[in-house]
Design a protein around this motif. Structure first.
Motif: not given
Length: 338
Positions: A72-101
């Protein structure tokens, strides 16, 4: 289904929006020089289905027939980007849409609380992408962007719908990509529901003129206890707990909606093992203007992550007495997140 949904689905779209918010320096992992800008895309979330965790990712054939839907538009999400033997980089996102796809994910700011937990700041949105140092990363995601506890743990309670990466299945496992110094586009695998789901459909025969759920709603007793601490790690299954007859959950009357099949509602639950206990469902209804309460028992049931457990109650009058017939249709895949 989205109100929530059970194995859920998510997609991403390129949208041209004028968004004010955090600066590049406020985006986790932002930078310049050798760092690489990364754009994230999510191809959806699955409907109902799952299975027990495997030691390595395998193909889940039950997901083949499950459609993939947008978050749903407006939903929030955490992305966890992890490299080996390192703590993950964590970034927050919000979902925005312009119609579909394909949906677009826009970076959000974050805030650290006094107790050491982290929350997303969905009002602080930016068009500045995430920046990462070149290397090989494993990407996972969870939606909504719930509070992050120490060691990157999350709390998932009864009554909630949460979708995330599930490393047990090839269709939903983490995405591994090498960032090589150029602009990167990360396409995540679809997410799936972390917990289980109970769906209730209340039907009536021609003998019933009116039916509604009264204010006390539907009570579910015998679910697993709420975790004392955050116990969920993105990519794994939630811990399955033994049912406790004193643990209850309510489905509010306003969750029920009119459909062609009757009154219908659903609610997310933590995986629970009720094979040695029982789940009791108490329905508080108004039948032909008279309040009536029905109690049903669900026995010998293991509520698995990703599955939908569907219960149909048909109300009728026989010999002047109002009766209710109870039917269980488990593992239905006819799920539309809301």
């Amino acid at each position: 289904m989205m109100k929530k949904g059970i194995i859920y689905k998510t997609l991403l779209l390129a949208a041209t929006l004028s968004l004010a918010g955090c600066s590049q320096d406020e985006v986790i992992g932002s930078g310049s020089g050798a760092m690489v800008p990364v754009t994230v895309q999510l191809p959806g979330i699955y409907g109902t289905m799952s299975g027990k965790a495997a030691t390595r990712a395998s193909h889940n054939g039950a997901l083949n027939s499950i459609p993939i839907l947008n978050l749903e538009e407006g939903s929030t999400l955490w992305l966890l980007a992890e490299r080996r033997n390192s703590p993950p980089t964590i970034q927050g996102y919000i979902v925005k849409s312009s119609g579909g796809g394909v949906q677009s994910l826009y970076p959000c700011g974050t805030q650290t609380n006094s107790d050491g937990t982290t929350d997303i700041d969905k009002e602080n949105v930016s068009t500045t992408p995430l920046f990462l140092t070149p290397g090989t990363y494993t990407f996972r995601a969870i939606s909504p962007a719930k509070t992050i506890y120490p060691n990157n743990k999350f709390k998932v309670s009864n009554g909630e719908y949460v979708v995330a990466t599930n490393d047990a299945w090839t269709q939903t496992e983490a995405t591994a990509i090498t960032i090589d110094g150029k602009e990167g586009i990360i396409v995540l695998n679809p997410l799936m529901q972390v917990g289980a789901r109970m769906t209730f459909t209340i039907k009536k025969t021609d003998n019933i003129s009116s039916i509604s759920v009264i204010q006390s709603g539907v009570e579910i007793d015998g679910l697993g206890e709420e975790p004392a601490t955050a116990d969920y790690t993105v990519g794994t299954d939630l811990i399955t707990r033994i049912g406790d007859s004193y643990n209850r959950l309510f489905v509010p009357f306003f969750y029920f909606r009119e459909t062609e099949d009757g009154l219908k509602s659903d609610i997310g639950i933590r995986p629970v093992d009720c094979r040695s206990t029982a789940v009791y469902v108490i329905m508080n209804l108004m039948i032909n203007g008279t309040p009536v309460q029905y109690t049903f028992t669900v026995k010998d049931r293991l509520f698995k992550p990703g599955y939908s457990y569907d219960y149909v109650v048909t109300i009728d009058i026989k010999n002047g007495i109002t009766i209710a017939n109870w039917q269980e249709n488990s593992w239905s895949t006819d799920v539309t997140p809301q």
